[in-house]
Scaffold this motif. Structure first.
Motif, PDB file in Angstrom:
ATOM      1  N   MET A   1       0.925  -1.265  -0.135  1.00  0.00           N
ATOM      2  CA  MET A   1       0.068  -0.071   0.049  1.00  0.00           C
ATOM      3  C   MET A   1       0.962   1.494  -0.123  1.00  0.00           C
ATOM      4  N   THR A   2       0.209   2.328  -0.249  1.00  0.00           N
ATOM      5  CA  THR A   2       0.764   3.384  -0.168  1.00  0.00           C
ATOM      6  C   THR A   2       0.552   4.689   0.660  1.00  0.00           C
ATOM      7  N   GLY A   3       0.424   4.101   2.060  1.00  0.00           N
ATOM      8  CA  GLY A   3      -0.123   5.021   3.002  1.00  0.00           C
ATOM      9  C   GLY A   3      -1.195   5.500   2.938  1.00  0.00           C
ATOM     10  N   GLY A   4      -2.034   4.693   2.119  1.00  0.00           N
ATOM     11  CA  GLY A   4      -3.529   5.025   2.223  1.00  0.00           C
ATOM     12  C   GLY A   4      -3.851   6.026   1.111  1.00  0.00           C
ATOM     13  N   SER A   5      -2.978   6.661   0.464  1.00  0.00           N
ATOM     14  CA  SER A   5      -3.284   7.723  -0.431  1.00  0.00           C
ATOM     15  C   SER A   5      -3.851   7.350  -1.872  1.00  0.00           C
ATOM     16  N   TRP A   6      -3.178   6.151  -2.377  1.00  0.00           N
ATOM     17  CA  TRP A   6      -3.515   5.699  -3.760  1.00  0.00           C
ATOM     18  C   TRP A   6      -3.217   4.165  -3.801  1.00  0.00           C
ATOM     19  N   ILE A   7      -3.926   3.467  -4.904  1.00  0.00           N
ATOM     20  CA  ILE A   7      -3.486   2.112  -5.160  1.00  0.00           C
ATOM     21  C   ILE A   7      -3.670   2.017  -6.850  1.00  0.00           C
ATOM     22  N   PHE A   8      -3.043   0.585  -7.227  1.00  0.00           N
ATOM     23  CA  PHE A   8      -3.295   0.249  -8.388  1.00  0.00           C
ATOM     24  C   PHE A   8      -4.366  -0.593  -8.741  1.00  0.00           C
ATOM     25  N   VAL A   9      -5.243  -0.276  -9.414  1.00  0.00           N
ATOM     26  CA  VAL A   9      -6.611  -0.993  -9.938  1.00  0.00           C
ATOM     27  C   VAL A   9      -6.563  -1.325 -11.186  1.00  0.00           C
ATOM     28  N   LEU A  10      -6.912  -2.761 -11.258  1.00  0.00           N
ATOM     29  CA  LEU A  10      -6.841  -3.666 -12.556  1.00  0.00           C
ATOM     30  C   LEU A  10      -7.993  -3.233 -13.401  1.00  0.00           C
ATOM     31  N   ASP A  11      -7.773  -3.156 -14.989  1.00  0.00           N
ATOM     32  CA  ASP A  11      -8.968  -2.838 -15.693  1.00  0.00           C
ATOM     33  C   ASP A  11      -9.651  -4.285 -16.013  1.00  0.00           C
ATOM     34  N   LYS A  12     -10.637  -4.120 -16.690  1.00  0.00           N
ATOM     35  CA  LYS A  12     -11.525  -5.456 -16.799  1.00  0.00           C
ATOM     36  C   LYS A  12     -10.907  -6.328 -17.400  1.00  0.00           C
ATOM     37  N   ASP A  13      -9.795  -6.590 -18.456  1.00  0.00           N
ATOM     38  CA  ASP A  13      -9.268  -7.447 -19.015  1.00  0.00           C
ATOM     39  C   ASP A  13      -8.005  -7.878 -18.324  1.00  0.00           C
ATOM     40  N   GLY A  14      -7.552  -7.245 -17.282  1.00  0.00           N
ATOM     41  CA  GLY A  14      -6.413  -7.623 -16.620  1.00  0.00           C
ATOM     42  C   GLY A  14      -5.323  -7.212 -17.105  1.00  0.00           C
ATOM     43  N   ARG A  15      -5.159  -6.698 -18.192  1.00  0.00           N
ATOM     44  CA  ARG A  15      -3.739  -6.274 -18.832  1.00  0.00           C
ATOM     45  C   ARG A  15      -3.204  -4.765 -18.431  1.00  0.00           C
ATOM     46  N   LYS A  16      -4.128  -4.117 -17.502  1.00  0.00           N
ATOM     47  CA  LYS A  16      -3.303  -2.796 -17.344  1.00  0.00           C
ATOM     48  C   LYS A  16      -3.856  -2.508 -15.928  1.00  0.00           C
ATOM     49  N   ALA A  17      -3.358  -1.660 -15.204  1.00  0.00           N
ATOM     50  CA  ALA A  17      -3.585  -1.374 -13.910  1.00  0.00           C
ATOM     51  C   ALA A  17      -3.295   0.379 -13.900  1.00  0.00           C
ATOM     52  N   TYR A  18      -4.328   1.029 -13.323  1.00  0.00           N
ATOM     53  CA  TYR A  18      -4.334   2.611 -13.329  1.00  0.00           C
ATOM     54  C   TYR A  18      -4.227   3.046 -11.945  1.00  0.00           C
ATOM     55  N   ARG A  19      -3.302   4.033 -11.778  1.00  0.00           N
ATOM     56  CA  ARG A  19      -3.142   4.584 -10.355  1.00  0.00           C
ATOM     57  C   ARG A  19      -4.397   4.994  -9.912  1.00  0.00           C
ATOM     58  N   ARG A  20      -5.172   5.020  -8.961  1.00  0.00           N
ATOM     59  CA  ARG A  20      -6.410   5.531  -8.341  1.00  0.00           C
ATOM     60  C   ARG A  20      -6.073   6.092  -6.909  1.00  0.00           C
TER      61      ARG A  20
END
Length: 62
Positions: A1-20
């Motif tokens: 984790m990142t101290g609770g400020s952001w995380i990487f979320v997978l897209d629906k096909d599992g090929r990319k992850a986006y910082r959120r």
């Protein structure tokens, strides 16, 4: 984790992850309560982020 400020979320096909941005509530060494930023059923990357903490998008390979 990142101290609770952001995380990487997978897209629906599992090929990319986006910082959120997220907001964390209660936590212990095994679990985190996410108050904002995730929807039920979304998958996240839970490994260490040290190597890619400055990236906004990750392209995942198998």
């Amino acid at each position: 984790m990142t101290g609770g400020s952001w995380i990487f979320v997978l897209d629906k096909d599992g090929r990319k992850a986006y910082r959120r941005k997220i907001r964390i509530g209660r936590q212990n060494p095994q679990y985190y309560e996410v108050l904002e930023g995730l929807e039920p059923g979304e998958q996240v990357i839970v490994s260490g982020y040290e190597g890619y903490k400055n990236n906004e998008i990750l392209v995942l390979e198998q």
